[in-house]
Design an enzyme around this catalytic site. Structure first.
Site, PDB file in Angstrom:
ATOM      1  CD  GLN A  38      -2.954  -1.140   2.285  1.00  0.00           C
ATOM      2  OE1 GLN A  38      -2.644  -1.757   3.293  1.00  0.00           O
ATOM      3  NE2 GLN A  38      -4.089  -0.480   2.190  1.00  0.00           N
ATOM      4  NE  ARG A  95      -0.054  -4.974  11.709  1.00  0.00           N
ATOM      5  CZ  ARG A  95      -1.153  -5.051  10.939  1.00  0.00           C
ATOM      6  NH1 ARG A  95      -2.067  -4.113  10.969  1.00  0.00           N
ATOM      7  NH2 ARG A  95      -1.330  -6.091  10.152  1.00  0.00           N
ATOM      8  CG  HIS A 140      -0.893  -6.197   5.187  1.00  0.00           C
ATOM      9  ND1 HIS A 140      -1.067  -5.611   6.426  1.00  0.00           N
ATOM     10  CD2 HIS A 140      -1.984  -5.853   4.470  1.00  0.00           C
ATOM     11  CE1 HIS A 140      -2.219  -4.940   6.451  1.00  0.00           C
ATOM     12  NE2 HIS A 140      -2.795  -5.065   5.268  1.00  0.00           N
ATOM     13  CD  GLU A 186      -7.828  -7.240   7.860  1.00  0.00           C
ATOM     14  OE1 GLU A 186      -8.223  -7.301   6.683  1.00  0.00           O
ATOM     15  OE2 GLU A 186      -8.024  -6.251   8.582  1.00  0.00           O
ATOM     16  CG  ASN A 317      -6.298  -5.356  11.549  1.00  0.00           C
ATOM     17  OD1 ASN A 317      -5.523  -5.075  12.462  1.00  0.00           O
ATOM     18  ND2 ASN A 317      -5.890  -5.692  10.342  1.00  0.00           N
ATOM     19  CE1 TYR A 319      -9.762   0.530   9.475  1.00  0.00           C
ATOM     20  CE2 TYR A 319      -9.591  -1.858   9.617  1.00  0.00           C
ATOM     21  CZ  TYR A 319      -9.006  -0.629   9.373  1.00  0.00           C
ATOM     22  OH  TYR A 319      -7.684  -0.549   9.036  1.00  0.00           O
ATOM     23  CD  GLU A 390      -5.036  -2.860   9.430  1.00  0.00           C
ATOM     24  OE1 GLU A 390      -6.129  -2.564   8.890  1.00  0.00           O
ATOM     25  OE2 GLU A 390      -4.204  -3.617   8.917  1.00  0.00           O
ATOM     26  CD  GLU A 445      -8.544   0.777   1.816  1.00  0.00           C
ATOM     27  OE1 GLU A 445      -7.416   0.772   2.349  1.00  0.00           O
ATOM     28  OE2 GLU A 445      -9.480   0.068   2.206  1.00  0.00           O
ATOM     29  CD1 TRP A 446      -6.423  -2.958   1.024  1.00  0.00           C
ATOM     30  CD2 TRP A 446      -4.881  -3.884  -0.323  1.00  0.00           C
ATOM     31  NE1 TRP A 446      -5.321  -3.280   1.789  1.00  0.00           N
ATOM     32  CE2 TRP A 446      -4.379  -3.849   1.005  1.00  0.00           C
ATOM     33  CE3 TRP A 446      -4.069  -4.426  -1.329  1.00  0.00           C
ATOM     34  CZ2 TRP A 446      -3.102  -4.325   1.345  1.00  0.00           C
ATOM     35  CZ3 TRP A 446      -2.803  -4.912  -0.999  1.00  0.00           C
ATOM     36  CH2 TRP A 446      -2.344  -4.850   0.321  1.00  0.00           C
ATOM     37  CG  PHE A 454      -8.218   4.261   5.559  1.00  0.00           C
ATOM     38  CD1 PHE A 454      -8.967   3.940   6.687  1.00  0.00           C
ATOM     39  CD2 PHE A 454      -8.641   3.773   4.329  1.00  0.00           C
ATOM     40  CE1 PHE A 454     -10.109   3.150   6.597  1.00  0.00           C
ATOM     41  CE2 PHE A 454      -9.781   2.980   4.232  1.00  0.00           C
ATOM     42  CZ  PHE A 454     -10.522   2.667   5.371  1.00  0.00           C
TER      43      PHE A 454
HETATM   44  C1  GBH Z   1      -7.842  -3.669   6.575  1.00  0.00           C
HETATM   45  O1  GBH Z   1      -8.831  -4.585   6.193  1.00  0.00           O
HETATM   46  C2  GBH Z   1      -6.531  -3.989   5.869  1.00  0.00           C
HETATM   47  O2  GBH Z   1      -5.687  -4.741   6.714  1.00  0.00           O
HETATM   48  C3  GBH Z   1      -5.808  -2.755   5.411  1.00  0.00           C
HETATM   49  O3  GBH Z   1      -4.770  -3.117   4.563  1.00  0.00           O
HETATM   50  C4  GBH Z   1      -6.791  -1.817   4.755  1.00  0.00           C
HETATM   51  O4  GBH Z   1      -6.178  -0.708   4.172  1.00  0.00           O
HETATM   52  C5  GBH Z   1      -7.757  -1.362   5.828  1.00  0.00           C
HETATM   53  O5  GBH Z   1      -8.402  -2.456   6.378  1.00  0.00           O
HETATM   54  C6  GBH Z   1      -8.844  -0.436   5.318  1.00  0.00           C
HETATM   55  O6  GBH Z   1      -9.649  -1.105   4.416  1.00  0.00           O
HETATM   56  O7  GBH Z   1     -13.140  -2.989  -1.354  1.00  0.00           O
HETATM   57  O8  GBH Z   1     -15.072  -1.858  -0.522  1.00  0.00           O
HETATM   58  O9  GBH Z   1     -15.319  -4.000  -1.544  1.00  0.00           O
HETATM   59  C7  GBH Z   1     -10.105  -4.387   6.810  1.00  0.00           C
HETATM   60  C8  GBH Z   1     -11.139  -5.283   6.204  1.00  0.00           C
HETATM   61  C9  GBH Z   1     -11.310  -5.966   3.952  1.00  0.00           C
HETATM   62  C10 GBH Z   1     -12.679  -4.223   4.751  1.00  0.00           C
HETATM   63  C11 GBH Z   1     -11.644  -5.631   2.542  1.00  0.00           C
HETATM   64  C12 GBH Z   1     -13.005  -3.851   3.329  1.00  0.00           C
HETATM   65  C13 GBH Z   1     -13.113  -4.625   1.033  1.00  0.00           C
HETATM   66  C14 GBH Z   1     -14.360  -3.884   0.814  1.00  0.00           C
HETATM   67  N1  GBH Z   1     -11.399  -4.843   4.847  1.00  0.00           N
HETATM   68  N2  GBH Z   1     -12.924  -4.986   2.453  1.00  0.00           N
HETATM   69  S1  GBH Z   1     -14.459  -3.150  -0.764  1.00  0.00           S
END
Ligand code: GBH
Length: 490
Positions: A38, A95, A140, A186, A317, A319, A390, A445-446, A454
């Protein structure tokens, strides 16, 4: 929303309070977190091999804004500046994760890439010079691509061996200075979003009745194998600890009905118990075994021996929270476990999320959910050592003027609320030793690419990736000095 207000009225003890550092034990640790893919960039530098995230993000249609982590926020070249920022803000710990394919470019573990070792040595040494404690995540989500392509990655039991070689190499190279290790981040996400929904790398979804379970099985064994290597070869000399990071939303029963309560309990077992139960007690939770039957891979007696008590601490983690209800017929849409069989059998349904929505569609602000997850872990797993590894919220990227983007009032109140919830959980009896804010920097953010931010620190993607601390970073700085929350406390 109405539902939440009613709920809080009925449970007034869950209301958030003001928080100050003195609400935490004196040696409680505050940190910030990131992950390699990331933030690093430098994807073809320093001898790094490709990972599944390079391949996935370069596949059309996978990432919302069509971006990738090739450059990310260029931490690979700016790590010194970034570490100085961590120090300036006053955090005790950092971390971060190691990119496996920087250490072993093809993952096979035959030849160490010394440049990769040197890069992480530089980071570790720079942190220690500033008195910041490194917490390292070995995995990760960025599996060396070759391991995926040549053997199916987490679907193949052989992966356990390759992960063990990699973990061993990291313990041997960095363990004289690094005392806190996290094997995997995770595993649930790798299983479910890597092999069921397919929204995360490696993006598989064709065999979601079997593959998520295999990917989990091998991750669990990989974790325990790494722990056993650490305990037998390094623990005595190095004296460190090894944990696993799990992610868990709080599942609140949708009503007082016994079926809804059972549904919420099941949801927690399928999220946390899937990983924690084997690692404490040697096998999957009974409810999973009952529901999934032969769909769940089996641990041998030898495996069970390896698994039992193979955690020094839990990284959590957290949220978001949601209401969970019981369903009698097969739910129309079930986020987890698309496999028909499981939907029908597990009989729960995700209800309304709880609280105000952040930028991400899945993220709702509900501080008391964290307190509840922590208390749940205390009860279920006999009061283990926990780190919140997290916690944070995102803003939508926007073209608003910089000073507006930097004034992240919502994030400040998010942290206040969740930190107060952690302090409460400690008072309730949870053995929480530390808290890591996600994330140090705005980053990749993936699947959402750079559309979600974030960070405590803003990254200006249009102006040379310049770093600008947001209000939340300054808030944390005052909080860490003990200057926040002392007055105006109820
Ligand atoms: C964490 O996952 C990760 O460890 C971290 O790398 C990431 O940046 C952070 O949360 C914030 O997301 O793409 O909208 O369809 C937390 C669990 C897993 C929640 C993936 C969101 C994808 C939803 N996350 N999930 S989406």
């Amino acid at each position: 929303m109405i539902k939440k207000e009613k709920f809080l009225k009925e449970h007034p003890y869950l209301l958030e309070k003001e928080v100050s550092r003195s609400d935490f034990p004196p040696n409680f640790l505050f940190g910030v977190a990131t992950s390699a893919y990331q933030i690093e960039g430098g994807c073809r530098e320093g001898g790094r091999g490709p990972s599944i995230w390079d391949a996935f993000s370069h596949t059309k249609g996978t990432i919302l804004d069509g971006s990738n982590g090739d450059v990310a926020v260029d931490h690979y070249h700016r790590y010194k500046e970034d570490i100085e920022l961590i120090a300036k803000l006053g955090f005790d710990a950092y971390r971060f994760s190691i990119s496996w394919s920087r250490i072993f470019p093809d993952g096979l573990g035959t030849k160490v890439n010394e440049e990769g070792i040197a890069f992480y040595n530089n980071i570790i040494n720079a942190l220690l010079e500033k008195g910041i404690e490194p917490y390292i995540t070995l995995y990760h989500w960025d599996l060396p691509l070759h391991l995926q392509e040549s053997m199916g990655g987490w679907l193949n039991k052989e992966i356990v061996k390759y992960f063990a070689i990699y973990a061993d190499t990291c313990f041997a190279s960095f363990g004289d200075r690094v005392k806190k290790w996290i094997t995997l981040n995770e595993p649930l996400q790798t299983a479910v979003n890597g092999f069921d929904t397919g929204i995360l790398a490696p993006g598989k979804h064709e065999h979601s009745d079997t593959e998520p379970f295999l990917a989990s099985h091998h991750q669990i064994l990989a974790h325990a194998t790494a722990v056993s290597i650490y305990r037998s070869m390094y623990k005595d000399n190095q004296g460190g600890e090894v944990g696993l990071v799990v992610d868990c939303e709080w599942a609140e029963a949708n009503s007082d009905k016994i079926e809804d309560k059972a549904a919420a309990a099941k949801r927690l077992e399928f999220q946390l118990g899937w990983y924690l139960h084997p690692l404490y007690y040697g096998d999957y939770p009974e409810v999973m075994r009952k529901i999934l039957g032969d769909g769940l891979p089996k641990f041998s007696e030898e495996d069970k021996e390896l698994l039992r008590n193979s955690l020094d601490f839990i990284g959590l983690n957290h949220y978001s929270s949601r209401f969970i209800k019981h369903v009698t017929d097969s739910p129309a849409e079930c986020y987890y476990y698309k496999a028909q069989e499981i939907e029908r059998l597990a009989k729960w349904e995700d209800g309304e999320p709880i609280g105000e929505r952040a930028a991400s569609e899945w993220l709702y602000v509900c501080p008391w959910g964290l307190r509840k997850v922590l208390n749940y872990i205390v009860q279920r797993y006999n009061n283990p050592i926990i780190y919140v590894t997290e916690n944070g919220m995102d803003d939508e990227d926007s073209s608003a003027p910089l000073h507006e983007m930097l004034d992240d009032k919502l994030r400040v109140s998010y942290f206040k609320g969740y930190l107060a919830a952690v302090a409460q959980a400690i008072k309730d009896g949870a053995d929480v030793r530390g808290y890591f804010a996600w994330s140090l920097l705005d980053n990749f953010e993936w699947a959402q690419g750079y559309t979600k931010r974030f960070g405590l620190i803003y990254v200006d993607y249009k102006n040379g990736l310049a770093r600008h601390p947001k209000s939340s970073a300054y808030w944390f700085m005052r909080f860490l000095k003990g200057d926040e929350g002392k007055n105006g406390k109820e």
